[in-house]
Design an enzyme around this catalytic site. Structure first.
Site, PDB file in Angstrom:
ATOM      1  CD  GLU A 233      -3.022  -0.916   0.343  1.00  0.00           C
ATOM      2  OE1 GLU A 233      -3.166   0.191  -0.228  1.00  0.00           O
ATOM      3  OE2 GLU A 233      -3.740  -1.892   0.111  1.00  0.00           O
ATOM      4  CB  CYS A 267      -1.715   7.230   1.489  1.00  0.00           C
ATOM      5  SG  CYS A 267      -3.136   6.480   2.280  1.00  0.00           S
TER       6      CYS A 267
HETATM    7  P1  NAD Z   1       8.466   4.785   4.384  1.00  0.00           P
HETATM    8  O1  NAD Z   1       8.445   4.058   3.097  1.00  0.00           O
HETATM    9  O2  NAD Z   1       9.588   5.702   4.658  1.00  0.00           O
HETATM   10  O3  NAD Z   1       8.448   3.774   5.620  1.00  0.00           O
HETATM   11  C1  NAD Z   1       7.398   2.849   5.797  1.00  0.00           C
HETATM   12  C2  NAD Z   1       7.869   1.764   6.738  1.00  0.00           C
HETATM   13  O4  NAD Z   1       8.885   0.997   6.091  1.00  0.00           O
HETATM   14  C3  NAD Z   1       8.478   2.270   8.044  1.00  0.00           C
HETATM   15  O5  NAD Z   1       8.062   1.426   9.094  1.00  0.00           O
HETATM   16  C4  NAD Z   1       9.976   2.106   7.800  1.00  0.00           C
HETATM   17  O6  NAD Z   1      10.725   1.930   8.964  1.00  0.00           O
HETATM   18  C5  NAD Z   1       9.995   0.850   6.966  1.00  0.00           C
HETATM   19  N1  NAD Z   1      11.195   0.665   6.150  1.00  0.00           N
HETATM   20  C6  NAD Z   1      12.079   1.588   5.711  1.00  0.00           C
HETATM   21  N2  NAD Z   1      13.040   1.008   4.966  1.00  0.00           N
HETATM   22  C7  NAD Z   1      12.763  -0.313   4.930  1.00  0.00           C
HETATM   23  C8  NAD Z   1      13.373  -1.435   4.304  1.00  0.00           C
HETATM   24  N3  NAD Z   1      14.470  -1.310   3.567  1.00  0.00           N
HETATM   25  N4  NAD Z   1      12.808  -2.648   4.463  1.00  0.00           N
HETATM   26  C9  NAD Z   1      11.665  -2.789   5.196  1.00  0.00           C
HETATM   27  N5  NAD Z   1      11.049  -1.765   5.806  1.00  0.00           N
HETATM   28  C10 NAD Z   1      11.582  -0.532   5.684  1.00  0.00           C
HETATM   29  O7  NAD Z   1       7.055   5.528   4.460  1.00  0.00           O
HETATM   30  P2  NAD Z   1       6.552   6.547   5.591  1.00  0.00           P
HETATM   31  O8  NAD Z   1       7.288   7.830   5.376  1.00  0.00           O
HETATM   32  O9  NAD Z   1       6.573   5.906   6.913  1.00  0.00           O
HETATM   33  O10 NAD Z   1       5.026   6.721   5.189  1.00  0.00           O
HETATM   34  C11 NAD Z   1       4.599   7.647   4.238  1.00  0.00           C
HETATM   35  C12 NAD Z   1       4.239   6.953   2.953  1.00  0.00           C
HETATM   36  O11 NAD Z   1       3.258   5.948   3.205  1.00  0.00           O
HETATM   37  C13 NAD Z   1       3.614   7.880   1.941  1.00  0.00           C
HETATM   38  O12 NAD Z   1       4.097   7.571   0.656  1.00  0.00           O
HETATM   39  C14 NAD Z   1       2.130   7.548   2.050  1.00  0.00           C
HETATM   40  O13 NAD Z   1       1.405   7.878   0.908  1.00  0.00           O
HETATM   41  C15 NAD Z   1       2.186   6.086   2.289  1.00  0.00           C
HETATM   42  N6  NAD Z   1       0.943   5.597   2.895  1.00  0.00           N
HETATM   43  C16 NAD Z   1       0.133   4.769   2.169  1.00  0.00           C
HETATM   44  C17 NAD Z   1      -1.056   4.308   2.709  1.00  0.00           C
HETATM   45  C18 NAD Z   1      -1.953   3.368   1.940  1.00  0.00           C
HETATM   46  O14 NAD Z   1      -2.770   2.711   2.552  1.00  0.00           O
HETATM   47  N7  NAD Z   1      -1.850   3.286   0.623  1.00  0.00           N
HETATM   48  C19 NAD Z   1      -1.443   4.700   3.994  1.00  0.00           C
HETATM   49  C20 NAD Z   1      -0.604   5.540   4.704  1.00  0.00           C
HETATM   50  C21 NAD Z   1       0.589   5.982   4.135  1.00  0.00           C
END
Ligand code: NAD
Length: 486
Positions: A233, A267
């Site tokens: 997502e 998002c």
């Molecule tokens: P992010 O991608 O920076 O991090 C998301 C998660 O992934 C965090 O827990 C982070 O620690 C983890 N992570 C980071 N690197 C990783 C790796 N190499 N392997 C595994 N996990 C790793 O995103 P964010 O800044 O926390 O969230 C914002 C983003 O999320 C925006 O793009 C937003 O649109 C999206 N979002 C989507 C939805 C949806 O349902 N479609 C809902 C909420 C947020």
């Protein structure tokens, strides 16, 4: 064990310190989860439902406590956090009550060739699901995976964002308290991206990731090595389409809320608006008037992720340099940790403000000739998560909705789908793949099992060498004729 510190994005003061969990801790959590899942399986549909609803009631009773934790970590106002918790409760309730109906074993038609067979379709849990969450809605978003995965019969190991670990710890500990006979079914591990990577590398049966498309790609690479299925997502660049005969007051109200709520860190938040020429000017005036009355720090909180301030500023600067205008705010609206409301108009479609996720309280309102052009521009995005349509009639709105690529569309409102638990949620392209919520959201955490039960010996058993060749030939010829005819 190494730890990391969490600071309030609003004040900078320390709000928590948490362990950095690594591969060994996660391996241990997965083993414990598998044991708890075996107990969970023995409880049956009604035993699991009763316990999940018990957990839901306990979370409802502790809403303020949970909302305060969310507010401390994200900076969002407590009343916003309370609304977020309510949405999560609505989904948990639905998942608990519908898991049996969606996933239990049912008979399906066996077809003429297999009329001698009874055909049964059921869904069994995957086992242990690794959930990796973001910080913007640290309860609602991961619970879209956690609640549905648990209801489908799985254990969950949850890695919340490093910005919101206490919220994740709260969820797991509240589950243990509410469901003591299945403690360990939901566990939270904390840490930065490396902890998320270790979870994806662990012996989990599926990873449910929510975050940015860049990180999703990294997680997908890790999952590919072990063929671990992934649900991704990711972000959005949602558009609102406004037709000539739309209720402009209602559209402006929805656009401003959709763009500015949670400081635009949603998002499926509104980032683009396509209004037909005849109403563009009036709509912009209404949007500006409403957005001007909002107050960063009161109506909505700070940018939770400090580095996003630079992204928001760059998008605005590039848009303005490329010829856009800003009837409200501009780069000077970025006053960390807050961004004050910004309205941009006539933004070139190839500008980052139109192509990349801005994730701030900024909305671009562009003019289009007609609804066809609005649909074309909306669909031109690499993202396809949500969208909204405002037209004079519901029928016209539905016609436009039908032509959009996004996973969800609201007609006459924004984000209407988020609070309807029966509706699946997710996107395509840069917005990811797979679905949470609804029946699809339950099936996302289950594996279909197909069973046939032989009821009687057929005229020609096609799976036996003992069947006379003429009988087989006659049966095949009969089948061929039927298929050639109908
Ligand atoms: P992010 O991608 O920076 O991090 C998301 C998660 O992934 C965090 O827990 C982070 O620690 C983890 N992570 C980071 N690197 C990783 C790796 N190499 N392997 C595994 N996990 C790793 O995103 P964010 O800044 O926390 O969230 C914002 C983003 O999320 C925006 O793009 C937003 O649109 C999206 N979002 C989507 C939805 C949806 O349902 N479609 C809902 C909420 C947020």
């Amino acid at each position: 064990m190494a730890t990391f510190i969490v600071r309030s994005p609003a004040t900078g003061e320390q709000v928590g310190e948490h362990p950095v969990h690594g591969a060994d801790d996660i391996a241990h959590a997965v083993v414990r989860g598998r044991e708890a899942a075996a107990v969970w399986a023995n409880l049956g549909w009604s035993g699991r439902r009763v316990r999940l609803l018990g957990w839901k009631r306990s979370l409802a009773g502790r809403m303020d406590e949970l909302a305060r934790t969310v507010a401390a970590e994200t900076g969002k106002p407590v009343h916003d956090a309370r609304a977020e918790v309510l949405l999560a409760l609505v989904h948990l309730d639905w998942a608990a009550r519908h898991a049996r109906g969606v996933l239990r074993v049912r008979r399906v038609p066996s077809g003429m060739l297999s009329v001698h067979q009874r055909a049964l379709l059921g869904y069994r849990p995957l086992g242990v699901v690794g959930v990796i969450g973001p910080w913007n809605y640290p309860v609602y978003t991961p619970m879209g995976s956690i609640g549905y995965a648990l209801a489908a019969g799985n254990a969950v190991v949850f890695k919340p964002s490093e910005l919101t670990p206490a919220t994740g710890v709260f969820l797991a500990s509240s589950f243990d308290e509410a469901v003591p006979d299945c403690a360990g079914l939901l566990q939270t591990v904390t840490g930065p991206g490396s902890t998320g990577q270790a979870l994806a590398e662990a012996d989990v049966d599926k990873v449910a990731f929510t975050g940015s498309p860049g990180t999703a790609r990294k997680v997908a690479e890790v999952c590919a090595r072990s063929l671990t299925p992934l649900l991704a997502e990711c972000g959005g660049k949602d558009a609102v389409i406004v037709g000539a005969d739309a209720d402009l007051e209602a559209a402006a109200d929805a656009v401003v809320w959709g763009a500015m709520a949670n400081a635009g860190q949603t998002c499926a938040g509104v980032e683009r608006v396509y209004a037909v020429e005849s109403v563009h000017e009036r709509l912009c005036a209404l949007i500006v008037e409403r957005a001007r009355s909002l107050s960063a720090g009161e109506t909505y909180g700070p940018m939770t992720l400090a580095s996003q301030l630079g992204v928001v500023e760059r998008h605005m600067k590039e848009a303005l340099a490329a010829g856009a205008r800003a009837p409200l705010g501009g780069p000077e609206s970025v006053r960390g940790p807050y961004v004050h409301p910004v309205v941009l108009v006539d933004v070139p479609e190839d500008s980052p403000a139109m192509t990349e996720e801005t994730f701030g309280p900024v909305v671009a309102v562009n003019r289009v000739r007609d609804l066809d052009e609005a649909v074309r521009r909306t669909n031109a995005s690499a993202y396809a998560l949500g969208a909204a349509v405002f037209t004079g009639s519901r029928r016209a709105g539905l016609d436009v909705a039908d032509r959009l690529n996004s996973g969800s569309v609201s007609v006459g409102s924004v984000l209407g789908f988020a609070a309807v638990p029966a509706l699946p949620f997710g996107g395509t392209g840069e917005s990811g793949y797979g679905r949470i919520h609804g029946a699809e959201g339950l099936r996302a955490f289950a594996v279909p099992r197909s069973v046939t039960v032989k009821r009687f010996a057929p005229y020609a058993d096609l799976t036996s060498f003992a069947t006379a060749r003429e009988k087989t030939a006659r049966a095949v010829e009969l089948g061929r004729r039927l298929h050639a005819r109908f």
